[in-house]
Design a protein around this motif. Structure first.
Motif, mmCIF file in Angstrom:
data_model
loop_
_atom_site.group_PDB
_atom_site.id
_atom_site.type_symbol
_atom_site.label_atom_id
_atom_site.label_comp_id
_atom_site.label_asym_id
_atom_site.label_seq_id
_atom_site.Cartn_x
_atom_site.Cartn_y
_atom_site.Cartn_z
ATOM 1 N N VAL A 97 0.844 -1.194 0.000
ATOM 2 C CA VAL A 97 0.000 0.000 0.000
ATOM 3 C C VAL A 97 0.877 1.241 0.000
ATOM 4 O O VAL A 97 2.058 1.194 0.390
ATOM 5 C CB VAL A 97 -0.961 0.025 1.213
ATOM 6 C CG1 VAL A 97 -1.843 -1.211 1.229
ATOM 7 C CG2 VAL A 97 -0.185 0.150 2.521
ATOM 8 N N GLY B 137 -2.459 4.320 2.554
ATOM 9 C CA GLY B 137 -3.099 3.034 2.803
ATOM 10 C C GLY B 137 -3.852 2.485 1.615
ATOM 11 O O GLY B 137 -4.615 1.517 1.761
ATOM 12 N N SER C 20 -5.106 -0.742 6.446
ATOM 13 C CA SER C 20 -5.617 -1.172 5.143
ATOM 14 C C SER C 20 -6.181 -2.586 5.218
ATOM 15 O O SER C 20 -7.230 -2.883 4.631
ATOM 16 C CB SER C 20 -4.507 -1.099 4.083
ATOM 17 O OG SER C 20 -4.011 0.210 3.964
ATOM 18 N N TRP D 288 -9.529 -2.367 6.752
ATOM 19 C CA TRP D 288 -10.521 -1.881 5.790
ATOM 20 C C TRP D 288 -11.037 -3.035 4.941
ATOM 21 O O TRP D 288 -12.240 -3.170 4.715
ATOM 22 C CB TRP D 288 -9.903 -0.820 4.878
ATOM 23 C CG TRP D 288 -9.661 0.511 5.517
ATOM 24 C CD1 TRP D 288 -10.221 0.983 6.670
ATOM 25 C CD2 TRP D 288 -8.793 1.532 5.031
ATOM 26 N NE1 TRP D 288 -9.748 2.245 6.937
ATOM 27 C CE2 TRP D 288 -8.885 2.611 5.956
ATOM 28 C CE3 TRP D 288 -7.960 1.658 3.937
ATOM 29 C CZ2 TRP D 288 -8.165 3.797 5.784
ATOM 30 C CZ3 TRP D 288 -7.244 2.827 3.765
ATOM 31 C CH2 TRP D 288 -7.347 3.880 4.675
ATOM 32 N N MET E 62 -11.092 -2.503 -2.294
ATOM 33 C CA MET E 62 -10.458 -1.191 -2.299
ATOM 34 C C MET E 62 -11.124 -0.249 -3.294
ATOM 35 O O MET E 62 -11.249 0.960 -3.030
ATOM 36 C CB MET E 62 -8.973 -1.346 -2.624
ATOM 37 C CG MET E 62 -8.159 -0.074 -2.463
ATOM 38 S SD MET E 62 -8.205 0.649 -0.794
ATOM 39 C CE MET E 62 -7.403 -0.629 0.174
#
Length: 263
Positions: free
Chosen positions: A136, A140, A222, A225, A251
């Motif tokens: 990343v 991020g 990340s 997420w 993403m």
């Protein structure tokens, strides 16, 4: 009857996505289902974790949805979408579209019966399954992803992840990593492969328990997420290529929400 779900694209998000989609051929029979409905169904599967065959009936048939998901993967459109949206988000916050620094890490996740054909045992995390290697940028945002059996060492996985990335990330000069990537051999390989300076961020001596480490926390965020999507709680996919694509899709969905809020 049309039903909207929290995972469905808003009008602003769909307009943003359309700007980065390549033109589709207009020859042949007109499609029975809109492309927006296809994307909404894919994002529904990602967010809720339901199997493709369990898609609600107000979506297009699951065979149609999976066909488009796979076709976009084989044509490289998911990767191009991710790249375009990431560059747009970086420019929105005042950064150069191409990153000069990145962070690398890996996450081991369990597999299920359907995906257990390609798996291994991570003795450090005591997890039998697969390992997600991701790279990343400083914000991020995902640059690259590679999925392997969980028993592959992080250093070897890093080579699989980074090989061939130099032409795609021409400004990249610095890569931060945790102690699993320690070793002169990997640092020398990174210099030879792309001129990257690999820096291992160590914990301070005497530190006990959880502590936020500079740079390393970005990639951990990340991964969290990505894990917010229930399809990512385990690796349910028969093919590692599908696992990698779903991480990219996760993403992409995050970037669309960010770009929509800024418009």
């Amino acid at each position: 009857m049309s039903t909207s779900y929290p995972s469905s694209l808003s009008d602003a998000e769909w307009a943003c996505l359309q700007r980065h989609l390549p033109p589709f051929p207009k020859r042949g029979r007109p499609p029975m289902h809109s492309l927006r409905a296809i994307f909404d169904a894919i994002f529904y599967v990602l967010r809720t974790g339901c199997p493709w065959r369990y898609l609600p009936t107000n979506f297009p048939p699951w065979q149609t949805v999976f066909y488009h998901f796979r076709r976009l993967r084989l044509k490289g459109i998911w990767f191009r979408l991710l790249t375009a949206l990431r560059e747009a988000e970086r420019e929105r916050v005042g950064r150069n579209a191409q990153p000069s620094a990145a962070i690398i890490d890996a996450q081991s996740v369990k597999t299920v019966e359907e995906s257990a054909g390609i798996c291994g045992f991570d003795g450090h995390k005591c997890v039998k399954g697969r390992k997600r290697h991701i790279l990343v940028d400083a914000l991020g945002l995902l640059l690259a992803v590679y999925v392997t059996p969980a028993d592959l060492h992080d250093g070897k996985g890093a080579r699989c992840l980074l090989v061939g990335l130099a032409p795609l990330l021409p400004r990249l000069k610095k890569i931060w990593a945790d102690a699993a990537y320690r070793g002169q051999e990997l640092a020398v390989w990174c210099q030879a492969e792309g001129g990257w300076d690999l820096e291992v961020v160590e914990r301070q001596p005497g530190t006990r328990g959880f502590s936020v480490l500079p740079r390393r926390w970005v990639v951990e965020r990340s991964l969290s997420w990505i894990s917010r999507n229930r399809r990512m709680s385990k690796d349910y996919e028969r093919k590692v290529q599908t696992s990698e694509t779903l991480i990219q899709v996760a993403m992409i969905r995050l970037l669309l929400a960010r770009l929509r809020r800024s418009s």
